[in-house]
Scaffold this motif. Sequence first.
Motif, PDB file in Angstrom:
ATOM      1  N   GLY A   1       0.757   4.100  -2.830  1.00  0.00           N
ATOM      2  CA  GLY A   1       0.480   5.491  -2.489  1.00  0.00           C
ATOM      3  C   GLY A   1       1.560   6.435  -2.978  1.00  0.00           C
TER       4      GLY A   1
ATOM      5  N   ASP B   1      -5.454  -2.646  10.349  1.00  0.00           N
ATOM      6  CA  ASP B   1      -4.961  -2.312   9.009  1.00  0.00           C
ATOM      7  C   ASP B   1      -6.092  -2.253   7.991  1.00  0.00           C
TER       8      ASP B   1
ATOM      9  N   GLU C   1      -3.572   6.421   1.162  1.00  0.00           N
ATOM     10  CA  GLU C   1      -3.747   7.859   1.314  1.00  0.00           C
ATOM     11  C   GLU C   1      -2.618   8.470   2.142  1.00  0.00           C
TER      12      GLU C   1
ATOM     13  N   PRO D   1      -8.506   6.644  12.363  1.00  0.00           N
ATOM     14  CA  PRO D   1      -8.880   5.256  12.085  1.00  0.00           C
ATOM     15  C   PRO D   1     -10.365   5.022  12.366  1.00  0.00           C
TER      16      PRO D   1
ATOM     17  N   PHE E   1      -4.151  10.717  10.292  1.00  0.00           N
ATOM     18  CA  PHE E   1      -5.407  10.192   9.767  1.00  0.00           C
ATOM     19  C   PHE E   1      -6.194   9.506  10.883  1.00  0.00           C
TER      20      PHE E   1
ATOM     21  N   LEU F   1      -6.419  -4.395   5.576  1.00  0.00           N
ATOM     22  CA  LEU F   1      -5.761  -4.703   4.313  1.00  0.00           C
ATOM     23  C   LEU F   1      -5.878  -6.206   4.069  1.00  0.00           C
TER      24      LEU F   1
ATOM     25  N   LEU G   1      -9.342   0.306  10.347  1.00  0.00           N
ATOM     26  CA  LEU G   1      -8.836   0.809   9.069  1.00  0.00           C
ATOM     27  C   LEU G   1      -7.651   1.743   9.273  1.00  0.00           C
ATOM     28  N   GLN G   2      -6.563   1.445   8.571  1.00  0.00           N
ATOM     29  CA  GLN G   2      -5.417   2.343   8.443  1.00  0.00           C
ATOM     30  C   GLN G   2      -5.307   2.695   6.958  1.00  0.00           C
ATOM     31  N   PRO G   3      -5.609   3.931   6.560  1.00  0.00           N
ATOM     32  CA  PRO G   3      -5.645   4.276   5.134  1.00  0.00           C
ATOM     33  C   PRO G   3      -4.248   4.476   4.571  1.00  0.00           C
TER      34      PRO G   3
ATOM     35  N   VAL H   1      -1.343   7.362  11.043  1.00  0.00           N
ATOM     36  CA  VAL H   1      -2.694   7.160  11.537  1.00  0.00           C
ATOM     37  C   VAL H   1      -2.636   7.319  13.057  1.00  0.00           C
TER      38      VAL H   1
ATOM     39  N   GLY I   1       0.810  -1.207   0.000  1.00  0.00           N
ATOM     40  CA  GLY I   1       0.000   0.000   0.000  1.00  0.00           C
ATOM     41  C   GLY I   1       0.843   1.257   0.000  1.00  0.00           C
TER      42      GLY I   1
END
Length: 336
Positions: free
Chosen positions: A91, A281, A301, A328, A326, A283, A296-298, A168, A87
Amino acid sequence: MSIEHASPTLDDVARTAGVSRSTASRAINGGDRVSPEAQAAVDDAVARLGYAPNRAARSLVTRRTDSIALVVPEPDARILTDPFLAGVLRGVSEGLTGTDLQLVLLLARPGEHPGHIARYLHSGHVDGVIVASHHKEDQLESELSRSQLPAVFVGRPFATEMVHFVDVDNAAGGRTATQRLVDRGCRRIATITGPLDMTAALDRYDAWQRTLDDAGLEPVAVAHGDFTIEGGAVAMAQILAEHPEVDGVFAASDLMASGALTTLRDSGRRIPEDVALVGFDALGAERTTPRLTTVLQPVVEMASAATSTLLDVVSGQDVGYEPQIFVPRLIEGDSA
């Protein structure tokens, strides 16, 4: 017999544009003191002739390499198997869209002496660096802080003063994951940490402890993992051997949670009826059985934002050191 046509030169561009060679060079390499009319004429000549600037010659003028480095101080096999690192790579690539910059990927070799990558970065091969998945003993933080090379970290470094980073909120994410287990009714909650020489692992571990304390619960067990499937499986086996009464587990990454799921099933535990499990994550969590509840860890982004910040710094913009954090959020699955 074929006739090979020589590639157009800077002199050809200058002649076609009707300007001097030095003006053509400044227009192509982004120099100043070029009138709008001359710039337009040179741009038109470059397009018509298909002229490609010589990067080596250009770097002598601009003192730029037109390259940035993505440093991942992990074994090369990890970037092929770890969705977080994949990821990050995606990114950064997205962040470079529309630029002519080249990406240099630097991975750690097994047994490599700390500081080897830093020496490469200091040698002038790149204009800036993005660092992801760094460990305290990598020495990258201290080495880069002593250098003039623009750098942005994906993940909070240990020393944050005068450092650009994107992250995050790992503490909030760890609280969310642990609270999900508490709200479900779990009372004997263990955790599988990541490597504790990484700030993300430390923050998630601390959040697990604080959330249990706020709920009036005693921490049952801690097993240390390495953000891999194998590490999660081994850590889960350790927890079950020492604390078979465990009824909830917060694994600090989805890969470790996936390994923990396998160990739990092999031990005859039902998920979530006997042991509830939350990862971190989001993912690939949908590919587990049962589908993993996770935070969620973006990452895509985050890496794209880090790249944008680095490009601003490299271009000479005045970029403040306020981190980009960010938020979570919980992704509901079937494991908790």
